[in-house]
Write a protein that holds these residues in place. Structure first.
Motif, short mmCIF file in Angstrom:
data_model
loop_
_atom_site.label_atom_id
_atom_site.label_comp_id
_atom_site.label_asym_id
_atom_site.label_seq_id
_atom_site.Cartn_x
_atom_site.Cartn_y
_atom_site.Cartn_z
N PRO A 102 0.71 -1.14 0.16
CA PRO A 102 0.29 -0.32 0.46
C PRO A 102 1.06 1.25 0.08
O PRO A 102 2.21 1.68 0.39
CB PRO A 102 -0.99 -0.01 1.66
CG PRO A 102 0.15 -1.34 2.00
CD PRO A 102 0.73 -1.69 0.95
N ILE A 103 0.55 1.93 -0.31
CA ILE A 103 0.93 3.68 -0.38
C ILE A 103 0.40 3.66 0.67
O ILE A 103 -0.71 4.41 1.81
CB ILE A 103 0.40 4.42 -1.41
CG1 ILE A 103 0.50 4.24 -2.78
CG2 ILE A 103 1.08 5.42 -1.49
CD1 ILE A 103 -0.14 4.61 -3.93
N PRO A 104 2.11 5.11 1.11
CA PRO A 104 1.49 5.46 2.77
C PRO A 104 0.61 6.82 2.50
O PRO A 104 0.82 7.20 1.63
CB PRO A 104 3.53 5.85 3.04
CG PRO A 104 4.06 5.50 2.03
CD PRO A 104 3.12 4.60 0.55
N PRO A 105 0.20 6.84 3.38
CA PRO A 105 -1.38 8.11 3.65
C PRO A 105 -0.59 9.11 3.48
O PRO A 105 -1.14 10.00 2.60
CB PRO A 105 -1.59 7.16 4.82
CG PRO A 105 -1.33 6.12 5.18
CD PRO A 105 -0.55 5.61 4.94
N GLU A 106 0.74 9.08 4.06
CA GLU A 106 1.52 10.62 3.33
C GLU A 106 1.97 10.65 2.23
O GLU A 106 2.91 12.03 1.64
CB GLU A 106 2.05 11.16 5.09
CG GLU A 106 3.05 10.14 4.81
CD GLU A 106 3.32 8.95 5.15
OE1 GLU A 106 4.40 8.22 5.88
OE2 GLU A 106 1.77 8.65 6.24
N GLY A 107 2.31 9.76 1.36
CA GLY A 107 2.72 9.69 -0.05
C GLY A 107 3.79 9.14 0.53
O GLY A 107 4.89 8.98 1.58
N PRO A 108 5.16 8.86 -0.56
CA PRO A 108 6.73 8.06 -0.42
C PRO A 108 7.21 9.51 0.41
O PRO A 108 7.27 10.84 0.06
CB PRO A 108 6.53 8.28 -1.48
CG PRO A 108 5.72 8.25 -2.72
CD PRO A 108 4.99 9.20 -2.31
N PRO A 109 7.85 9.46 1.58
CA PRO A 109 8.99 10.27 2.48
C PRO A 109 9.81 10.56 1.37
O PRO A 109 10.49 10.09 0.41
CB PRO A 109 9.36 9.31 3.41
CG PRO A 109 9.34 7.86 2.75
CD PRO A 109 8.36 7.89 1.98
N GLY A 110 10.28 12.25 1.35
CA GLY A 110 11.12 12.56 0.66
C GLY A 110 11.11 13.26 -0.93
O GLY A 110 11.89 13.23 -1.40
N VAL A 111 10.01 12.90 -1.42
CA VAL A 111 9.67 13.75 -2.60
C VAL A 111 8.85 14.86 -2.91
O VAL A 111 7.76 14.71 -2.36
CB VAL A 111 8.48 11.71 -3.21
CG1 VAL A 111 7.84 12.62 -5.07
CG2 VAL A 111 9.79 10.44 -2.85
N GLU A 112 9.03 15.36 -3.77
CA GLU A 112 8.96 16.38 -4.55
C GLU A 112 8.57 16.71 -5.78
O GLU A 112 9.08 15.80 -7.17
CB GLU A 112 9.64 17.70 -3.92
CG GLU A 112 9.08 19.31 -4.78
CD GLU A 112 10.08 20.19 -4.57
OE1 GLU A 112 9.12 21.13 -4.27
OE2 GLU A 112 10.75 19.78 -3.35
#
Length: 138
Positions: free
Chosen positions: A110-120
């Motif tokens: 599953p995708i983390p609820p806050e989205g992938p960390p460190g991605v812009e």
């Protein structure tokens, strides 16, 4: 921060806009399997270009946010980013993008609820993003 062109999604999901050009209707197609071949081609091309991980991160980032996020961040709706005409709701396009994700990365969790960390996601064209990425690696 890992920066990825927002338009990487546009580049690799042309099958979605092509479908709606050929079938100008609103809503989710009854059989999302019609996008499987397009997802397979996108995966192969992204892999050949060394962009498969970046594509997944961009896709996961968009799918982890609500319908208003792109509008707030970039002043665009998802159908505008993907080049889909006639306009479709984000709910419709999220369903199709989730199908792309399932086909391209069948074992992905599953995708983390806050989205992938460190991605812009950034508002620059794919070619410019590629130039910047290549320059940062050299």
């Amino acid at each position: 921060m890992h920066k990825i062109s927002l338009y990487l999604l546009t580049h690799y999901t042309l099958g979605i806009s092509t479908y709606y050009v050929r079938h100008p209707v609103e809503g989710v197609p009854t059989d999302l399997g019609i996008f499987d071949a397009s997802a397979a081609r996108a995966r192969e091309e992204a892999d050949n270009n060394g962009e498969l991980d970046d594509l997944k991160l961009a896709l996961d980032t968009v799918l982890s946010h609500d319908d208003d996020w792109l509008e707030e961040q970039f002043g665009m709706e998802l159908d505008e980013v993907l080049g889909v005409v006639p306009a479709q709701t984000d709910t419709v396009l999220h369903a199709i993008l989730r199908r792309y994700r399932e086909q391209m990365w069948p074992g992905a969790g599953p995708i983390p609820p806050e989205g992938p960390p460190g991605v812009e996601l950034v508002d620059i064209g794919v070619e410019e993003w590629r130039r910047q990425r290549a320059a940062s690696r050299s």
